[in-house]
Design a protein around this motif. Structure first.
Motif, PDB file in Angstrom:
ATOM      1  N   GLN A   1     -12.282   0.544   6.008  1.00 49.15           N
ATOM      2  CA  GLN A   1     -10.731   0.097   6.415  1.00 49.15           C
ATOM      3  C   GLN A   1     -10.712  -1.354   5.427  1.00 49.15           C
ATOM      4  O   GLN A   1      -9.646  -1.669   5.339  1.00 49.15           O
ATOM      5  CB  GLN A   1     -10.421  -0.277   7.687  1.00 49.15           C
ATOM      6  N   GLU A   2     -11.766  -2.136   4.861  1.00 48.67           N
ATOM      7  CA  GLU A   2     -11.534  -3.347   4.700  1.00 48.67           C
ATOM      8  C   GLU A   2     -10.754  -3.576   3.309  1.00 48.67           C
ATOM      9  O   GLU A   2      -9.877  -4.445   3.435  1.00 48.67           O
ATOM     10  CB  GLU A   2     -13.085  -4.003   4.210  1.00 48.67           C
TER      11      GLU A   2
ATOM     12  N   THR B   1      -1.831   8.531  -1.271  1.00 40.45           N
ATOM     13  CA  THR B   1      -1.008   8.985   0.208  1.00 40.45           C
ATOM     14  C   THR B   1      -2.038   9.606   0.965  1.00 40.45           C
ATOM     15  O   THR B   1      -1.979   9.202   2.335  1.00 40.45           O
ATOM     16  CB  THR B   1       0.140   9.939  -0.356  1.00 40.45           C
ATOM     17  N   GLU B   2      -2.757  10.629   0.807  1.00 42.28           N
ATOM     18  CA  GLU B   2      -3.662  11.237   1.658  1.00 42.28           C
ATOM     19  C   GLU B   2      -4.678  10.188   2.258  1.00 42.28           C
ATOM     20  O   GLU B   2      -5.022  10.013   3.403  1.00 42.28           O
ATOM     21  CB  GLU B   2      -4.435  12.335   1.072  1.00 42.28           C
ATOM     22  N   ARG B   3      -5.248   9.115   1.357  1.00 37.75           N
ATOM     23  CA  ARG B   3      -6.161   8.381   1.843  1.00 37.75           C
ATOM     24  C   ARG B   3      -5.597   7.495   2.538  1.00 37.75           C
ATOM     25  O   ARG B   3      -6.282   6.961   3.609  1.00 37.75           O
ATOM     26  CB  ARG B   3      -6.846   7.576   0.511  1.00 37.75           C
ATOM     27  N   LEU B   4      -4.377   6.862   2.226  1.00 36.23           N
ATOM     28  CA  LEU B   4      -3.550   5.927   3.336  1.00 36.23           C
ATOM     29  C   LEU B   4      -3.468   6.506   4.701  1.00 36.23           C
ATOM     30  O   LEU B   4      -3.581   5.727   5.756  1.00 36.23           O
ATOM     31  CB  LEU B   4      -2.276   5.500   2.610  1.00 36.23           C
ATOM     32  N   ILE B   5      -3.024   7.908   4.662  1.00 33.57           N
ATOM     33  CA  ILE B   5      -2.849   8.509   5.855  1.00 33.57           C
ATOM     34  C   ILE B   5      -4.290   8.438   6.872  1.00 33.57           C
ATOM     35  O   ILE B   5      -4.064   8.162   7.907  1.00 33.57           O
ATOM     36  CB  ILE B   5      -2.165   9.962   5.632  1.00 33.57           C
TER      37      ILE B   5
ATOM     38  N   LEU C   1       1.008  -1.029   0.012  1.00 35.73           N
ATOM     39  CA  LEU C   1      -0.052   0.015  -0.058  1.00 35.73           C
ATOM     40  C   LEU C   1       0.832   1.278   0.066  1.00 35.73           C
ATOM     41  O   LEU C   1       0.782   2.037  -0.713  1.00 35.73           O
ATOM     42  CB  LEU C   1      -0.883   0.058   1.266  1.00 35.73           C
ATOM     43  N   VAL C   2       1.867   1.091   0.742  1.00 40.83           N
ATOM     44  CA  VAL C   2       2.852   2.361   0.818  1.00 40.83           C
ATOM     45  C   VAL C   2       3.289   2.502  -0.527  1.00 40.83           C
ATOM     46  O   VAL C   2       3.512   3.950  -0.804  1.00 40.83           O
ATOM     47  CB  VAL C   2       3.897   2.296   2.042  1.00 40.83           C
TER      48      VAL C   2
END
Ligand SMILES: Nc1ncnc2c1ncn2[C@@H]1O[C@H](COP(=O)(O)OP(=O)(O)OP(=O)(O)O)[C@@H](O)[C@H]1O
Length: 487
Positions: A467-468, A450-454, A433-434
Motif C-alpha cells: 500500500q506504501e 482502476t482494478e489495482r486501486l480497487i 489516484l482516482v
C-alpha cells in the motif's frame, strides 16, 4: 440456489406501494455492452451466480438489455431541496430492477444507473458516462471497506455508445446495490403531493424495512424520526473522521437507511482545511467539510416537516416534539465524533480534557497544511517526523501531552497501536489516484490502474508494504482539485 436464472431472487416490495411513488420504466437497449468491472464478492454475497454473470448473459443484464427473471423495472418518484431550493425530481436516469433477497434473507435494491430515459428524465438523456460511473464504483467500494454505510457497486458496463456532454464521451451503466433508495426527498414528495394515508404507508414501509425493531412502539413515527436522526449523525461523523466531503448533500441524496448515496462531486480531502469544497457547482461552499454536520441537521429538519401529520394531530404539539428530537442531533453528533476521534488517537477510555487535546492537534494540522489522513497515519506508525509540523514548539508540546494522556490509560503500546490501526486508514481514494485511474480507463480503455486501486482500497486498515506507494501525496498543484457534476 437456482443457477438457470443467475441466482436472481426478486421480491419487489417497493412496487407494492401506492402508484404515486413510482413509474414503470424499462431500461433502454444499448448496442454493444461490455462488462469492465464486476464485483465478485458482492455478487456472491447477494446469492448470485458469478460464473453466469461473467458471461454475455450477465453483461446483458447489467446493460439493461435483458431483464432477469422476477424483475419489475421502475423509476422512483422523489423531490428534494437542492442547494436549499425545493424541486420535483425522481429517477431520471436510473431504473430499479427489483429487490434481491439474499441467501441470509436481507433485502437489497438492485438499480441500473445510466440506463436511459424514464418518465422523470425531464430534459435529460437518461445516460451516464464512463468516468463518473467508475468513480462511483471505486469510491463507494472504498467507503464500504472503510466501514462506512454506503450503497455498493456490483458492475460497470460500457455501452458501446457515446454520450454527448460538452464533448462525446463513452457511455456506461452502473449496477448499484442499496439497502433501499428511500431518501428524505421521497418523504418530501409524499408530503407535498401525496395524501396523509400515502405518507403513512411510506413511513410504515420505511420503518418495516429499516427500523423493524420499533414497529410496535406506541410512538413509532417519533421514534422513527429519532432513529433516522441518529443514523444520519453517525454517518456524517464517519465522513468527518476520514476527511470525506460528500459535495452535494441535497435532501434527495440523504437516505432513510443512513447509507451514503450519490458519489457525483465527492472527494477526500488531502490537506486538512475545514473550509474545503471540491464541487465546482458549490460556489457558496454550502457543502464544505466543516458545514457537513450542520447541513445534516438542516436536512433532518426538512424530513421532520414531512412527518408532522403523523406525529400528532395538533400541529403545534407535533412541531415541538420534532424540535426536541432535532435538538438532540448535535449531542448525538458530538458524542459519536468524540468517540471516533478518541479512537484515532488510541484512547480507550475518556477524560474530560480529551476534546481540548483533539482540537489542539487539528489546529496545528490546519496551521501547517498537514495532510489529514497521513497525519493520523504518521502517529499510528510512530513516525511523527513525517508530519510537516514536526519540530515546531506547538507540536512538540502537543505530542508530549498526548503521550502523557496515553500513559494514564492502562493499555499496552500494542493495544494503542491496534486501536489506531483500526481507526486510521492507511489508504484512501485520493483524488490524484482516482483521476489517474479514470483517465487511463476513459482515454485508453485500460482498466489496470482502476482494478489495482480497487484492490488496494479494499483493505484500508491493513498497513501492508504494497500500500506504501498509494500513501504518497500528490505533487503540489497551483489549481485546487475540483469535481464536476458532469455526469
Ligand atoms: N442525464 C440525465 N438524464 C436524466 N436525468 C438525470 C440525468 N442526470 C441526472 N439526472 C437526474 O437529476 C437529478 C439530480 O441528479 P444527481 O446527479 O444528483 O443524481 P444521480 O447521480 O443521477 O442519481 P443518484 O442521486 O440516484 O445517485 C436526479 O433526479 C437524476 O435522476
Amino acid at each position: 440456489m437456482t443457477h438457470n436464472n443467475m441466482g436472481w431472487n426478486f421480491d419487489n416490495s417497493y412496487a407494492r406501494l401506492p402508484e404515486r411513488f413510482f413509474e414503470s420504466a424499462e431500461p433502454t437497449q444499448v448496442s454493444s455492452p461490455k462488462t469492465v468491472l464486476f464485483n465478485k464478492q458482492l455478487a456472491e454475497d447477494l446469492g448470485l451466480d458469478i460464473n453466469e454473470l461473467q458471461t454475455e448473459k450477465g453483461t446483458a443484464v447489467f446493460a439493461g438489455n435483458t431483464l432477469p427473471e422476477g424483475a419489475q423495472p421502475i423509476a422512483q418518484a422523489y423531490a428534494g431541496h437542492q442547494f436549499g431550493n425545493f424541486t420535483m425530481l425522481g429517477d431520471g436516469r436510473a431504473v430499479m430492477l427489483g429487490e434481491q433477497i439474499k441467501p441470509d434473507g436481507e433485502r437489497k435494491d438492485i438499480q441500473l444507473k445510466g440506463s436511459g430515459r424514464t418518465p422523470f428524465s425531464r430534459g435529460g438523456d437518461g445516460r451516464a458516462t464512463l468516468g463518473p460511473m467508475l468513480r462511483e464504483y471505486i469510491i463507494s467500494e472504498a467507503m464500504h471497506a472503510l466501514g462506512i454505510p454506503t450503497n455498493r457497486s456490483l458492475a460497470v458496463v460500457t455501452t458501446g455508445e457515446s454520450v454527448m456532454r460538452e464533448i462525446k464521451l463513452p457511455g456506461a451503466v452502473l449496477t448499484r446495490v442499496a439497502d433501499s433508495h428511500l431518501r428524505i426527498g421521497t418523504f418530501e414528495y409524499a408530503a407535498r403531493w401525496g395524501t396523509e394515508e400515502e405518507l403513512r404507508e411510506l413511513a410504515d414501509y420505511a420503518i418495516n424495512r429499516h427500523y423493524p425493531d420499533i414497529e410496535d412502539n406506541p410512538d413509532q413515527y417519533l421514534t422513527f424520526f429519532r432513529e433516522v436522526v441518529k443514523r444520519q449523525a453517525e454517518l456524517i461523523v464517519d465522513w468527518q473522521l476520514v476527511g470525506f466531503i460528500h459535495g452535494v448533500m441535497n435532501t434527495d441524496n440523504m437516505t432513510i437507511s443512513g447509507q451514503t448515496i450519490d458519489y457525483g462531486p465527492c472527494a477526500f480531502m488531502d490537506v486538512y482545511d475545514p473550509a474545503t469544497v471540491f464541487s465546482s457547482i458549490d460556489v457558496q461552499g454550502r457543502y464544505a467539510y466543516q458545514n457537513q454536520p450542520g447541513i445534516g441537521q438542516w436536512n433532518l429538519a426538512r424530513f421532520a416537516e414531512t412527518l408532522l401529520p403523523l406525529l400528532h394531530e395538533k400541529q403545534e404539539h407535533a412541531i415541538n416534539q420534532a424540535k426536541e428530537i432535532l435538538g438532540e442531533y448535535k449531542d448525538f453528533y458530538d458524542d459519536y465524533w468524540l468517540a471516533g476521534m478518541r479512537k484515532k488517537l488510541g484512547l480507550h477510555n475518556q477524560e474530560e480534557q480529551d476534546e481540548v487535546l483533539i482540537q489542539g492537534l487539528l489546529d496545528i494540522m490546519e496551521e501547517h497544511n498537514a495532510d489529514f489522513t497521513n497525519t493520523f497515519r504518521a502517529l499510528t506508525i510512530d513516525k511523527p517526523e513525517k508530519t510537516p509540523m514536526h519540530g515546531t514548539e506547538a507540536f512538540t508540546d502537543w505530542f508530549q501531552r498526548w503521550q502523557e494522556r496515553l500513559s494514564r490509560q492502562e493499555k499496552s503500546k500494542d493495544e494503542v497501536h491496534q486501536l489506531m490501526k483500526r481507526s486510521n486508514p492507511n489508504v484512501i481514494p485520493r483524488n490524484h489516484l482516482v483521476e489517474e485511474a479514470l483517465e487511463a480507463a476513459v482515454q485508453k480503455g485500460d482498466f489496470t490502474l482502476t482494478e489495482r486501486l480497487i484492490e488496494v482500497l479494499s483493505s484500508p486498515y491493513a498497513y501492508t508494504d504494497k500500500q506504501e506507494p498509494y500513501t504518497e501525496l500528490p505533487e503540489p498543484s497551483d489549481r485546487p482539485f475540483q469535481t464536476y457534476c458532469g455526469t
